[in-house]
Motif scaffolding. Sequence first.
Motif, PDB file in Angstrom:
ATOM      1  N   GLY A 130      47.250 -17.656 -97.573  1.00 46.41           N
ATOM      2  CA  GLY A 130      47.132 -17.455 -96.138  1.00 46.41           C
ATOM      3  C   GLY A 130      47.907 -16.229 -95.711  1.00 46.41           C
ATOM      4  N   CYS A 131      48.332 -16.213 -94.482  1.00 47.65           N
ATOM      5  CA  CYS A 131      49.084 -15.081 -93.954  1.00 47.65           C
ATOM      6  C   CYS A 131      50.321 -14.830 -94.812  1.00 47.65           C
ATOM      7  CB  CYS A 131      49.489 -15.362 -92.512  1.00 47.65           C
ATOM      8  SG  CYS A 131      50.495 -14.043 -91.792  1.00 47.65           S
ATOM      9  N   PHE A 132      50.511 -13.597 -95.218  1.00 46.41           N
ATOM     10  CA  PHE A 132      51.617 -13.302 -96.130  1.00 46.41           C
ATOM     11  C   PHE A 132      52.990 -13.404 -95.490  1.00 46.41           C
ATOM     12  CE2 PHE A 132      49.787  -8.689 -95.906  1.00 46.41           C
ATOM     13  CZ  PHE A 132      50.173  -8.520 -94.582  1.00 46.41           C
ATOM     14  N   TRP A 133      53.094 -13.406 -94.182  1.00 53.09           N
ATOM     15  CA  TRP A 133      54.401 -13.493 -93.543  1.00 53.09           C
ATOM     16  C   TRP A 133      55.157 -14.756 -93.957  1.00 53.09           C
ATOM     17  CZ3 TRP A 133      52.245 -12.516 -87.977  1.00 53.09           C
ATOM     18  CH2 TRP A 133      51.890 -11.164 -87.833  1.00 53.09           C
ATOM     19  N   GLY A 134      54.497 -15.893 -93.898  1.00 52.30           N
ATOM     20  CA  GLY A 134      55.145 -17.156 -94.239  1.00 52.30           C
ATOM     21  C   GLY A 134      55.405 -17.298 -95.722  1.00 52.30           C
ATOM     22  N   VAL A 135      54.460 -16.873 -96.558  1.00 47.23           N
ATOM     23  CA  VAL A 135      54.645 -16.963 -98.007  1.00 47.23           C
ATOM     24  C   VAL A 135      55.827 -16.093 -98.429  1.00 47.23           C
ATOM     25  CG1 VAL A 135      53.562 -16.585-100.264  1.00 47.23           C
ATOM     26  CG2 VAL A 135      52.197 -17.505 -98.373  1.00 47.23           C
ATOM     27  N   GLN A 136      55.888 -14.882 -97.901  1.00 45.33           N
ATOM     28  CA  GLN A 136      57.018 -14.005 -98.201  1.00 45.33           C
ATOM     29  C   GLN A 136      58.323 -14.634 -97.709  1.00 45.33           C
ATOM     30  OE1 GLN A 136      57.604 -10.405 -95.879  1.00 45.33           O
ATOM     31  NE2 GLN A 136      58.277  -9.282 -97.712  1.00 45.33           N
ATOM     32  N   GLY A 137      58.303 -15.171 -96.485  1.00 44.49           N
ATOM     33  CA  GLY A 137      59.511 -15.784 -95.930  1.00 44.49           C
ATOM     34  C   GLY A 137      60.040 -16.920 -96.778  1.00 44.49           C
ATOM     35  N   VAL A 138      59.142 -17.721 -97.339  1.00 47.42           N
ATOM     36  CA  VAL A 138      59.566 -18.810 -98.229  1.00 47.42           C
ATOM     37  C   VAL A 138      60.206 -18.242 -99.481  1.00 47.42           C
ATOM     38  CG1 VAL A 138      58.726 -20.648 -99.755  1.00 47.42           C
ATOM     39  CG2 VAL A 138      57.951 -20.555 -97.377  1.00 47.42           C
ATOM     40  N   PHE A 139      59.500 -17.358-100.177  1.00 45.15           N
ATOM     41  CA  PHE A 139      60.013 -16.863-101.459  1.00 45.15           C
ATOM     42  C   PHE A 139      61.274 -16.016-101.312  1.00 45.15           C
ATOM     43  CE2 PHE A 139      55.684 -17.895-103.091  1.00 45.15           C
ATOM     44  CZ  PHE A 139      56.115 -18.809-104.044  1.00 45.15           C
ATOM     45  N   GLU A 140      61.472 -15.389-100.158  1.00 49.16           N
ATOM     46  CA  GLU A 140      62.708 -14.627 -99.947  1.00 49.16           C
ATOM     47  C   GLU A 140      63.942 -15.537 -99.927  1.00 49.16           C
ATOM     48  OE1 GLU A 140      61.603 -10.539 -97.649  1.00 49.16           O
ATOM     49  OE2 GLU A 140      61.835 -12.302 -96.370  1.00 49.16           O
ATOM     50  N   HIS A 141      63.727 -16.825 -99.734  1.00 48.32           N
ATOM     51  CA  HIS A 141      64.837 -17.784 -99.690  1.00 48.32           C
ATOM     52  C   HIS A 141      64.983 -18.589-100.978  1.00 48.32           C
ATOM     53  CE1 HIS A 141      66.408 -17.464 -95.603  1.00 48.32           C
ATOM     54  NE2 HIS A 141      65.176 -17.187 -95.223  1.00 48.32           N
ATOM     55  N   VAL A 142      64.270 -18.216-102.035  1.00 51.82           N
ATOM     56  CA  VAL A 142      64.365 -18.948-103.302  1.00 51.82           C
ATOM     57  C   VAL A 142      65.404 -18.288-104.200  1.00 51.82           C
ATOM     58  CG1 VAL A 142      63.131 -19.670-105.390  1.00 51.82           C
ATOM     59  CG2 VAL A 142      61.991 -19.785-103.159  1.00 51.82           C
ATOM     60  N   ASN A 143      66.400 -19.069-104.604  1.00 49.87           N
ATOM     61  CA  ASN A 143      67.423 -18.571-105.507  1.00 49.87           C
ATOM     62  C   ASN A 143      66.769 -18.154-106.817  1.00 49.87           C
ATOM     63  OD1 ASN A 143      69.976 -17.956-106.485  1.00 49.87           O
ATOM     64  ND2 ASN A 143      70.300 -20.017-107.257  1.00 49.87           N
ATOM     65  N   GLY A 144      67.036 -16.952-107.273  1.00 52.91           N
ATOM     66  CA  GLY A 144      66.432 -16.420-108.489  1.00 52.91           C
ATOM     67  C   GLY A 144      65.342 -15.411-108.205  1.00 52.91           C
TER      68      GLY A 144
END
Length: 189
Positions: A9-23
Amino acid sequence: MQTAVFSGGCFWGVQGVFEHVNGVTRAVSGYAGGHVANPSYEQVSSGATGHAESVRVTFDPAKVSYGTLLRIFFSVALDPTQKDRQGPDWGTQYRSELFVNGPDQERVAKAYIAQLDAAHVFSTPIATRVDPAGPFYPAEAYHQDYLDLHPDQPYIAINDIPKVEALQTLFPNNWQPTPVKVGKLASTD
């Protein structure tokens, strides 16, 4: 370091999630899976390029596995049963797709989807496609770190902040409170 490309879907949310993943060391919004080189947002939005809004995730496999990234993606980043759409966004550019880098990622992705389907985790079959990675084109600078820069924007507040909150709740051991931001993209991105 390894990379993986997720379309959900919209990359804003997907990016926002992965930016908060340790590693995860970097998450870049962009376009993948189409036939037009260096497309613009307007071209991709038309649905005529074949590209999907995507996020290229660079990660340290010693800190987070590809399998864990898949668990996060399928648990909080999207509804994998929706074909060619996510939430309010419709069209092939919003499809759910994993662009895999090599046979190991392909094996893990297909096995994980088969597990989810066999366990009937979702009420309808998973629509997420698995295809080999091809060229990835970073999106325009104004799309990078969008969730972090615009948390009060209505689309973000309604559709994407809940995804980041779900990541923190469901994956506390993988959560990092400070997002890994893209900032300005280098010309080599």
